[in-house]
Design a protein around this motif. Structure first.
Motif, PDB file in Angstrom:
ATOM      1  N   HIS A  11       0.856  -1.187   0.000  1.00  0.00           N
ATOM      2  CA  HIS A  11       0.000   0.000   0.000  1.00  0.00           C
ATOM      3  C   HIS A  11       0.895   1.241   0.000  1.00  0.00           C
ATOM      4  O   HIS A  11       1.548   1.557   1.004  1.00  0.00           O
ATOM      5  CB  HIS A  11      -0.924  -0.018   1.213  1.00  0.00           C
ATOM      6  N   ILE A  12       0.906   1.943  -1.121  1.00  0.00           N
ATOM      7  CA  ILE A  12       1.804   3.081  -1.299  1.00  0.00           C
ATOM      8  C   ILE A  12       1.315   4.315  -0.551  1.00  0.00           C
ATOM      9  O   ILE A  12       2.104   5.010   0.114  1.00  0.00           O
ATOM     10  CB  ILE A  12       1.973   3.387  -2.795  1.00  0.00           C
ATOM     11  N   ASP A  13       0.030   4.623  -0.625  1.00  0.00           N
ATOM     12  CA  ASP A  13      -0.474   5.858  -0.025  1.00  0.00           C
ATOM     13  C   ASP A  13      -0.233   5.938   1.479  1.00  0.00           C
ATOM     14  O   ASP A  13       0.221   6.982   1.978  1.00  0.00           O
ATOM     15  CB  ASP A  13      -1.959   6.026  -0.348  1.00  0.00           C
ATOM     16  N   ARG A  44       3.002  12.039  -6.316  1.00  0.00           N
ATOM     17  CA  ARG A  44       1.911  11.521  -5.484  1.00  0.00           C
ATOM     18  C   ARG A  44       1.983  12.088  -4.058  1.00  0.00           C
ATOM     19  O   ARG A  44       0.966  12.543  -3.495  1.00  0.00           O
ATOM     20  CB  ARG A  44       1.997   9.996  -5.437  1.00  0.00           C
ATOM     21  N   ARG A  48      -0.491  14.961  -2.081  1.00  0.00           N
ATOM     22  CA  ARG A  48      -1.195  14.525  -0.874  1.00  0.00           C
ATOM     23  C   ARG A  48      -0.739  15.312   0.360  1.00  0.00           C
ATOM     24  O   ARG A  48      -1.059  14.950   1.488  1.00  0.00           O
ATOM     25  CB  ARG A  48      -1.000  13.025  -0.661  1.00  0.00           C
ATOM     26  N   ASP A 484      -0.976   6.748 -10.014  1.00  0.00           N
ATOM     27  CA  ASP A 484      -2.288   6.149  -9.786  1.00  0.00           C
ATOM     28  C   ASP A 484      -2.218   4.632  -9.932  1.00  0.00           C
ATOM     29  O   ASP A 484      -2.804   3.894  -9.126  1.00  0.00           O
ATOM     30  CB  ASP A 484      -3.309   6.729 -10.771  1.00  0.00           C
ATOM     31  N   ALA A 487      -0.408   3.208  -6.916  1.00  0.00           N
ATOM     32  CA  ALA A 487      -1.228   3.172  -5.698  1.00  0.00           C
ATOM     33  C   ALA A 487      -2.273   2.076  -5.769  1.00  0.00           C
ATOM     34  O   ALA A 487      -2.609   1.458  -4.750  1.00  0.00           O
ATOM     35  CB  ALA A 487      -1.917   4.529  -5.500  1.00  0.00           C
TER      36      ALA A 487
END
Length: 493
Positions: A11-13, A44, A48, A484, A487
């Motif tokens: 999970h990158i985010d 990214r 964010r 995108d 993620a």
């Protein structure tokens, strides 16, 4: 291609959003997309809310162009066009300039000038093995100490082995601590006449031999450099050790980048093992350029079989048509006139297509055009529809008058031929597409086998798969699309 159930999703985010994450290092073998991955992660994170700097070592200008910057140098430059509350800066390591900055920062002006003008130093700072990787560590330490950014993303140097990035500080330290360097430093440390006496007596044979091999001037340049750098060697080792400990800290996350190819994943597996041995925090594996298919339920074997069936049926149809075009003997008991008069139009189409030449665009004249012929007066009226059934019985080499009726027959025949050719073209196209799909499915199967071997060896490593794009990345929109996909690549399905 979907993630294997044995592989944990990456999970990158959450990784980028965590304020405790201060350094992300993208590493892997050359040509697997490290630079693009680092840049996409930077976009990214900035969008964010993070204040990000991307440090790249790739000498190519692709990153600068994709970020809308004319050129990148040793100074971080802000990237315009980033959406969201964060900021994105980017820079490209200038190996020699970074070395010069270290000398200028840790030596007095006179000694710094002597070092910078030394020929051996100029060669060392420009191309010594491991210098680029060591300077990347130095620059990382500088950026972290400034505390101007809350996230630093490092694109490791392109090298034959990803392990060079970890080995470089130790290798340069070993060089500075080597016996040869210590031997050359001894006269300078002794100083005065004693030093010269030692150099003349104790080193006469060695320097004479080295002078012949390397050149006397080169040896003097090395000695001058070592003398000037003596007080800085301890600083090099201290900073290298500090940066190495920084890479081991909990705020650092390593992302191993690879392609779904055997060699790239083999080196990725070796790097994962090395990171574990060095107790460095591994976040996971980014698998770039993964191929997929919207028709994965159609296997390669079924697609190839369908293509062969289409091609075989086309050959059979052509064979039947050719057989009719050559003409077979009339059934026993029937007259030649009957066989000619009652021959269906469908059977006549292949005759023209295979054995005669048909005009590409049949012309229907507005007025009857009767060619000059000695027997023209004996021919019937060309506009009489009753003459149409007699047309097939005419000899092939006779000069028949062109009429509205004959033009209509030619149009009908040409349309039938065109329809038959269109059917053949569609069959060929469909068979070709099926074969392309079969090849794609074979690629998918090979990539899955390669990935599954990696996940079987390292089930603890989280994996994110990035689907391949149809073209290269040239702007922020392309980097955003990569981010995108990255993620979303950690989801299973």
């Amino acid at each position: 291609m979907t993630l294997d159930s044995a592989a944990a999703p990456l999970h990158i985010d959450p990784l980028l959003d965590d304020p405790a994450t201060r350094i992300v290092v993208c590493c892997g073998s050359g040509g697997v997309g490290k630079t693009t991955t680092a840049a996409a992660l930077g976009v990214r994170a900035a969008e964010r809310g993070r204040k990000v700097v991307v440090l790249t070592i790739d000498p190519a200008r692709r990153l600068a162009q994709s970020m809308g910057i004319d050129s990148l140098d040793n100074t971080p430059r802000q990237v315009k066009g980033v959406r969201g509350p964060g900021e994105l800066h980017a820079m490209m390591l200038d190996m020699k300039r970074t070395f010069d900055e270290i000398v200028e920062a840790h030596a007095d002006p006179e000694r710094a000038r002597a070092i910078l003008e030394n020929p051996f130093y100029q060669s060392l700072s420009a191309g010594f093995a491991g210098t680029q990787e060591y300077m990347a560590m130095e620059k990382l330490g500088q950026l972290r100490s400034r505390d101007d950014w809350d996230l630093i993303i490092v694109d490791t140097p392109p090298s034959r082995s990803a392990l060079d990035f970890l080995d470089a500080p130790k290798r340069l330290g070993s060089f500075l601590d080597g016996k040869f360097i210590r031997l050359l430093m001894t006269p300078a440390k002794m100083g005065g006449r004693a030093g010269m006496k030692f150099l003349n007596v104790g080193m006469s044979m060695m320097t004479g031999t080295l002078g012949k091999l390397l050149g006397g001037q080169f040896l003097r340049d090395v000695q001058t450099f070592i003398t000037a750098m003596d007080t800085m060697f301890g600083g090099f080792r201290t900073r290298a050790d500090a940066t190495y400990r920084l890479l081991q800290a909990p705020g650092t996350a390593f992302l191993v980048v690879a392609a779904p190819e055997r060699d790239a994943l083999r080196e990725a597996a070796y790097f994962v093992e090395r990171l574990a041995a060095e107790e460095m925090p591994l976040a996971g594996l980014v698998l770039n350029r993964v191929h997929g298919s919207g028709a994965a339920r159609l296997s390669a074997e079924r697609a190839r079989a369908a293509a062969e069936n289409l091609e075989d049926s086309r050959i059979v149809d052509q064979g039947a048509g050719n057989a009719q075009s050559r003409g077979s003997a009339a059934p026993e008991g029937s007259s030649p006139e009957a066989s000619e008069t009652h021959e269906p139009l469908e059977a006549a189409v292949p005759v023209v297509a295979a054995d005669s030449v048909v005009p590409a665009e049949p012309v229907v004249p507005t007025e009857p055009v009767v060619p000059a012929s000695p027997h023209a007066s004996d021919e019937s009226d060309a506009s009489d529809v009753s003459d149409v059934p007699a047309m097939p019985a005419m000899p092939a080499d006779s000069a028949a008058p062109e009429s509205v009726a004959s033009g209509t027959a030619s149009v009908t025949t040409s349309d039938a031929i065109s329809d038959a050719a269109s059917v053949t073209t569609v069959e060929q196209l469909t068979a070709g597409l099926l074969r392309l799909h079969a090849e794609r499915m074979q690629v998918l199967a090979r990539e899955e086998r390669t990935r599954d071997r990696f996940t079987a060896l390292h089930p603890e490593v989280a994996v994110a798969e990035v689907p391949a794009l149809p073209g290269d990345v040239h702007d922020l929109a392309g980097l955003r699309a990569i981010a995108d996909r990255l993620a979303a690549g950690g989801t299973t399905g």
